[in-house]
Scaffold this active site. Structure first.
Site, PDB file in Angstrom:
ATOM      1  N   HIS A   1      52.996  30.391 -55.811  1.00  0.00           N
ATOM      2  CA  HIS A   1      52.428  29.441 -54.857  1.00  0.00           C
ATOM      3  C   HIS A   1      53.483  29.070 -53.814  1.00  0.00           C
ATOM      4  O   HIS A   1      54.644  28.829 -54.168  1.00  0.00           O
ATOM      5  CB  HIS A   1      51.949  28.183 -55.590  1.00  0.00           C
ATOM      6  CG  HIS A   1      51.276  27.193 -54.694  1.00  0.00           C
ATOM      7  ND1 HIS A   1      49.992  27.391 -54.218  1.00  0.00           N
ATOM      8  CD2 HIS A   1      51.705  26.033 -54.167  1.00  0.00           C
ATOM      9  CE1 HIS A   1      49.660  26.372 -53.446  1.00  0.00           C
ATOM     10  NE2 HIS A   1      50.680  25.534 -53.394  1.00  0.00           N
TER      11      HIS A   1
ATOM     12  N   MET B   1      42.235  33.875 -54.780  1.00  0.00           N
ATOM     13  CA  MET B   1      41.665  32.635 -54.272  1.00  0.00           C
ATOM     14  C   MET B   1      40.530  32.082 -55.129  1.00  0.00           C
ATOM     15  O   MET B   1      39.549  31.556 -54.602  1.00  0.00           O
ATOM     16  CB  MET B   1      41.172  32.836 -52.827  1.00  0.00           C
ATOM     17  CG  MET B   1      42.273  33.177 -51.849  1.00  0.00           C
ATOM     18  SD  MET B   1      43.445  31.813 -51.598  1.00  0.00           S
ATOM     19  CE  MET B   1      44.859  32.369 -52.497  1.00  0.00           C
TER      20      MET B   1
END
Length: 203
Positions: free
Chosen positions: A111, A92
């Protein structure tokens, strides 16, 4: 054939990390997962790494004067272990040129959307909120932007009536795992070619 030396970066639960670790252990990918890099000392992925016997390098970004300073230390650890491919799997943090320049063309990310649609946080929730009928997963090269690097592999998935973030995620995650393993194996076999934004996989 020598196995591809891989480092995985993750911040959370680590299901993609687990898929890679299992694939390496079972011989489905010709990879040696040398290191987990994690920026959350309490992240569940750390326990996954311990169970798999994979070394973990935990960073605490707030202890560094800049992102670049933090990544310079990470880079030392990667080089020390001879890492050839970096996989961002639920990491992240936006990486800086310190890592991108050192590993461009050898750093990938997974993703949960069909990029370039819905980059950034909560791609699944973004897709549901927008009302798309089709979403999916993408594996792409990392270029330092927000999920903006050249696309290596994608797979689409229909959004079903009544889907929630949880039900859609439950169907997307297995696609992410499969695509990651396929792409890492293509790297191990030396089959991936990058030319500008165009990625080809040689047969």
């Amino acid at each position: 054939m020598a196995k591809l030396k891989v480092a995985v970066f993750a911040s959370g639960n680590g299901s993609n990390f687990q898929a890679l670790a299992d694939g390496a252990r079972d011989g489905r990918i010709d990879a040696d997962i040398r290191l987990l890099v994690c920026d959350k000392p309490s992240a569940p992925v750390i326990k996954r790494a311990e169970a798999a016997g994979i070394e973990t390098y935990v960073i605490r970004p707030r202890e560094y004067p800049s992102r670049e300073a933090c990544e310079r230390e990470i880079l030392i650890e990667l080089k020390r272990r001879g890492v050839e491919l970096v996989v961002l799997a639920g990491y992240m943090r936006i990486v800086t040129p310190v890592l991108v320049d050192a590993y461009y063309g050898r750093m990938i990310n997974v993703h949960p959307s069909l990029l370039p649609a819905f980059p950034g946080l909560n791609g699944i929730g973004q897709a549901l909120a927008y009302g798309v009928k089709v979403t999916g997963a993408t594996v792409h090269f990392v270029d330092g932007g927000l999920d903006s690097g050249p696309i290596i592999a994608q797979e689409a998935l229909a959004v079903e009536p009544g889907d929630t973030e949880e039900t859609l995620a439950a169907r997307i995650h297995p696609i992410e795992h499969r695509l990651l393993l396929e792409v890492v194996q293509h790297f191990a076999e030396g089959r991936i070619r990058l030319n500008g934004r165009q990625v080809t996989i040689e047969s």
